[in-house]
Design a protein around this motif. Structure first.
Motif, PDB file in Angstrom:
ATOM      1  N   UNK A 103      -1.111   9.487  -8.683  1.00 41.81           N
ATOM      2  CA  UNK A 103       0.142   8.734  -8.755  1.00 41.81           C
ATOM      3  C   UNK A 103       1.370   9.636  -8.867  1.00 41.81           C
ATOM      4  N   UNK A 104       1.188  10.849  -9.356  1.00 36.96           N
ATOM      5  CA  UNK A 104       2.322  11.759  -9.533  1.00 36.96           C
ATOM      6  C   UNK A 104       2.582  12.635  -8.307  1.00 36.96           C
ATOM      7  N   UNK A 105       1.750  12.499  -7.268  1.00 35.89           N
ATOM      8  CA  UNK A 105       1.925  13.344  -6.090  1.00 35.89           C
ATOM      9  C   UNK A 105       3.084  12.840  -5.228  1.00 35.89           C
ATOM     10  N   UNK A 106       3.438  13.610  -4.217  1.00 32.59           N
ATOM     11  CA  UNK A 106       4.592  13.306  -3.372  1.00 32.59           C
ATOM     12  C   UNK A 106       4.397  11.963  -2.660  1.00 32.59           C
ATOM     13  N   UNK A 107       5.417  11.106  -2.750  1.00 35.13           N
ATOM     14  CA  UNK A 107       5.392   9.774  -2.135  1.00 35.13           C
ATOM     15  C   UNK A 107       6.024   9.838  -0.744  1.00 35.13           C
ATOM     16  N   UNK A 108       5.352   9.212   0.232  1.00 35.27           N
ATOM     17  CA  UNK A 108       5.872   9.169   1.595  1.00 35.27           C
ATOM     18  C   UNK A 108       6.457   7.804   1.939  1.00 35.27           C
ATOM     19  N   UNK A 109       5.627   6.765   1.827  1.00 31.47           N
ATOM     20  CA  UNK A 109       6.101   5.428   2.159  1.00 31.47           C
ATOM     21  C   UNK A 109       5.153   4.367   1.608  1.00 31.47           C
ATOM     22  N   UNK A 110       5.655   3.136   1.565  1.00 31.22           N
ATOM     23  CA  UNK A 110       4.836   1.970   1.237  1.00 31.22           C
ATOM     24  C   UNK A 110       4.772   1.067   2.459  1.00 31.22           C
ATOM     25  N   UNK A 111       3.592   0.541   2.715  1.00 32.64           N
ATOM     26  CA  UNK A 111       3.423  -0.438   3.786  1.00 32.64           C
ATOM     27  C   UNK A 111       3.330  -1.808   3.132  1.00 32.64           C
ATOM     28  N   UNK A 112       4.321  -2.643   3.394  1.00 28.47           N
ATOM     29  CA  UNK A 112       4.360  -4.000   2.838  1.00 28.47           C
ATOM     30  C   UNK A 112       3.858  -4.950   3.914  1.00 28.47           C
ATOM     31  N   UNK A 113       2.730  -5.594   3.665  1.00 26.49           N
ATOM     32  CA  UNK A 113       2.130  -6.496   4.656  1.00 26.49           C
ATOM     33  C   UNK A 113       2.105  -7.914   4.122  1.00 26.49           C
ATOM     34  N   UNK A 114       2.636  -8.839   4.903  1.00 28.23           N
ATOM     35  CA  UNK A 114       2.611 -10.264   4.571  1.00 28.23           C
ATOM     36  C   UNK A 114       1.693 -10.979   5.553  1.00 28.23           C
ATOM     37  N   UNK A 149       0.844  -1.185   0.000  1.00 28.37           N
ATOM     38  CA  UNK A 149       0.000   0.000   0.000  1.00 28.37           C
ATOM     39  C   UNK A 149       0.885   1.242   0.000  1.00 28.37           C
ATOM     40  N   UNK A 150       0.778   2.067  -1.071  1.00 26.49           N
ATOM     41  CA  UNK A 150       1.601   3.264  -1.197  1.00 26.49           C
ATOM     42  C   UNK A 150       0.857   4.485  -0.647  1.00 26.49           C
ATOM     43  N   UNK A 151       1.556   5.225   0.189  1.00 30.76           N
ATOM     44  CA  UNK A 151       0.973   6.419   0.797  1.00 30.76           C
ATOM     45  C   UNK A 151       1.572   7.659   0.134  1.00 30.76           C
ATOM     46  N   UNK A 152       0.692   8.476  -0.439  1.00 31.25           N
ATOM     47  CA  UNK A 152       1.115   9.703  -1.115  1.00 31.25           C
ATOM     48  C   UNK A 152       0.363  10.900  -0.537  1.00 31.25           C
ATOM     49  N   UNK A 153       0.803  12.076  -0.942  1.00 32.98           N
ATOM     50  CA  UNK A 153       0.153  13.294  -0.475  1.00 32.98           C
ATOM     51  C   UNK A 153      -1.306  13.322  -0.893  1.00 32.98           C
ATOM     52  N   UNK A 154      -1.586  12.882  -2.142  1.00 29.26           N
ATOM     53  CA  UNK A 154      -2.953  12.735  -2.641  1.00 29.26           C
ATOM     54  C   UNK A 154      -3.045  11.380  -3.331  1.00 29.26           C
TER      55      UNK A 154
END
Length: 682
Positions: free
Chosen positions: A651-662, A643-648
């Motif tokens: 897809x072109x907005x500022x990227x903060x982090x990805x949550x990788x869940x297994x 799950x990718x977390x961005x400002x909005x």
């Protein structure tokens, strides 16, 4: 495959034999839980099962409300939490801040230095020699301890591990470290969960020892699994180390068992036991989960689990009075009918009290009952030991106990003994009203009727009106809490508003309108819900159907509803989750790269795909390793999501982090237990 499910609640211990392939209950048993002797309830429930089925069982799965009830009633073993790197003086209103997390007794906290400047800086080494000198005094009389450090991500929890080694070497008690259990950054949340874990270690150890003793007596050598708060199973070893994971074991089992029995995709599940009522929700046949960790009673923790709202209402809730009339107290007591069955003199004493026609500001009809002998145990005052000595032969009323001690009822200091489970009180409860009304004809109603006569001297109602009035109090509390919970689901983020006293009063008005069927007045406030309500627990069939009607819906109560928790325990499986983060690292507005933590080491990558590739690999490795420790068979199904977390959402907005869940799913490892002979016994 045949399995046995056992649920040890605050009042009853339930057992079932379950065909795990056909998903069918083969037989069941129910016995009273004896807190001072857990083996007794487990033995009696197990012996009600068909012996031939028991011999064929290949797995024993457990659930329990012991941890739940201990937290709600603020009970548990004596423990302290060592907090490394915290500066309590810099936190303003210290007591208010800590109390908001559950730390109402600050004497349970021990502070030492070792604070870094920021999260990624290596912490300072505490003065370990000074800690060693403090330990004998600070941790005296503790049964367990916990350790939490600020910013453990900076060194992989190194300071916690060092402190644990020192504590275990000096005082020889179990020590829990926060880093081994929680990923949460909030040090106070991690600390709350860690202290709770320490307080619960002796309690769960005693429970597991009782189970194993009963199994050994019956020649059963099969693996043991324990229900976690998230509705999945874990191994016996993991439960001993991390009993806080059982915080909502019993309620989670009721969710699983209720969903198995309900056969509906959406429902409210209501489990009423002796001490608490647990409300959970099913959406699309899946239990709703708690997003921010479990909050139970006064404690805010980072323990992950199903969404379960637990409140103090059960068959053993104390019936008491004040200047406004009768009410259901938050305290659990032993039903007076049950105590009278064990001690017939109780009925005689209550009849004598009733004949005096006394009014009083206190429940003089309640008894003090010794639950376990402290002997000359350390950490108890002379007065506390005298109280226990006076109660050894038989339970006593407050005035009797005060007379034995040469004081009056206002001078009795039993609070700590009750908090630690050494003493319990016995008095009137909804269970006694069920006995009097013939809805639970297990005990004689004589003692309850005599206690009701005393109560009638202090409240407006006549004695014959009291049982029905208590029924309505239970019904009202059940209705109001279900409405409160559904409002929180409908309006997420509005908990503070919904919990306000004015809103709670509005919910109470809606109950009165629903009961009275008011229509055509200025306004009517009955609440309606289309969700069916699934009832679980022994007394639920008495109260839930009417509450469901008041809410305009139906009550679903299966014939095996009274043992649903035991069914939930054995019908569950292993579910393990691991989360990793791929973070964008910025220097001001300039992107420097992407980071992934491998243990305590921060790995940096210039390109995102390489960072995500490592995170995916680590997540799979960690979830497989954790699932094996949890008791998986060795071949779990693993699903990984990103799950990718961005400002909005763009897809072109500022990227903060990805949550990788297994997430790994598997059956419990049957071969992990002892060997078995051909006839099913070792």
């Amino acid at each position: 495959m045949i399995g046995i499910g056992i649920d040890t609640g605050g009042t009853y211990t339930d057992a079932v034999v379950y065909d795990m392939d056909r998903k069918k209950i083969l037989c069941s048993g129910k016995a009273l839980t004896t807190k001072s002797e857990l083996e007794k309830g487990i033995t009696e429930a197990l012996d009600m099962l068909e012996p031939d089925y028991v011999k064929k069982a290949e797995l024993l799965a457990l659930s329990t409300t012991l941890a739940t009830n201990a937290c709600l009633e603020d009970k548990g073993s004596r423990a302290k939490l060592l907090m490394i790197g915290m500066n309590p003086e810099a936190m303003g209103n210290l007591e208010a801040v800590y109390a908001s997390y559950g730390f109402h007794d600050l004497s349970q906290l021990v502070f030492i230095d070792g604070k870094p400047e920021h999260i990624f800086q290596e912490p300072e080494e505490p003065d370990w020699e000074a800690l060693k000198r403090r330990i004998p005094k600070e941790f005296r009389n503790c049964a367990a301890a916990g350790v939490v450090q600020i910013y453990p991500q900076a060194d992989g929890g190194k300071l916690e591990k060092k402190a644990k080694a020192i504590l275990e070497d000096q005082i020889k008690i179990p020590v829990t470290t926060a880093y081994d259990m929680f990923d949460e950054l909030d040090v106070l949340k991690r600390g709350a969960g860690t202290l709770l874990n320490a307080r619960l270690i002796p309690l769960i150890a005693e429970f597991l020892a009782a189970v194993k003793h009963v199994m050994k007596d019956r020649g059963l050598d099969i693996p043991i699994a324990i229900m976690r708060s998230d509705g999945s199973l874990m191994s016996e070893g993991m439960a001993k180390d991390y009993p806080v994971e059982t915080l909502l074991s019993g309620p989670a089992a009721s969710v699983v068992g209720g969903s198995v029995m309900a056969k509906t995709s959406d429902a409210v599940i209501v489990d009423m036991g002796g001490t608490t009522t647990d409300v959970a929700l099913i959406r699309g046949r899946q239990p709703v989960t708690a997003e921010k960790g479990i909050s139970i009673g006064k404690w805010r923790t980072t323990v992950h689990g199903l969404y379960v709202d637990t409140f103090l209402l059960g068959g053993d809730s104390a019936v008491r009075f004040n200047d406004k009339g009768m009410f259901l107290d938050l305290r659990r007591v032993i039903p007076i009918s049950l105590l009278a069955q064990r001690h017939p003199e109780v009925t005689v004493k209550l009849r004598g009290l009733a004949e005096q026609h006394r009014s009083h500001t206190r429940m003089l009809s309640e008894f003090y009952v010794l639950q376990k002998d402290i002997g000359r145990g350390e950490g108890y005052t002379r007065e506390e030991r005298r109280i226990c000595s006076a109660l050894k032969k038989a339970p006593l009323m407050a005035e009797e106990l005060a007379e034995r001690l040469g004081t009056d009822i206002y001078g009795l200091r039993t609070e700590r003994l009750e908090a630690e489970g050494v003493l319990m009180r016995s008095g009137l409860t909804p269970t006694d009203m069920m006995v009097v009304k013939g809805d639970f004809p297990v005990y004689s109603p004589d003692a309850a009727l005599a206690a009701i006569e005393f109560l009638a001297e202090n409240v407006p109602e006549e004695a014959e009106e009291i049982p029905e009035k208590i029924y309505r109090l239970v019904e009202k509390k059940l209705y109001c809490n279900i409405v409160r919970i559904l409002l929180k689901q409908k309006y997420p983020g509005k908990e503070k508003v919904i919990n306000k006293k004015s809103v709670q009063e509005l919910i109470e008005w809606s109950y009165e309108d629903a009961v009275n069927g008011k229509k055509g007045d200025w306004i009517s406030l009955p609440v309606r819900s289309e969700l069916p309500i699934v009832g679980v627990g022994a007394p639920i069939h008495i109260f839930l159907p009417r509450v469901a009607r008041l809410l305009g819906t139906e009550a679903i109560i299966n014939e095996n509803a009274s043992v649903a928790n035991a069914v939930g325990a054995i019908a569950s499986q292993i579910v393990t989750k691991v989360q990793l983060h791929v973070k964008a690292e910025y220097d001001g507005a300039e992107l420097k790269g992407y980071s992934v933590y491998e243990g305590s080491e921060q790995r940096m990558f210039a390109e995102y795909p390489e960072a995500e590739k490592l995170a995916l690999k680590l997540a799979e490795q960690q979830v497989l390793d954790k699932s094996r420790r949890q008791g998986a068979s060795g071949s779990p199904q693993v699903k990984i999501s990103v799950k990718k977390l961005r400002l909005t959402e763009d897809e072109s907005s500022v990227f903060f982090e990805s949550i990788v869940e297994a997430v790994a799913t598997d059956q419990f490892q049957i071969s992990a237990g002892g060997s078995r002979s051909a006839d099913g016994c070792s």
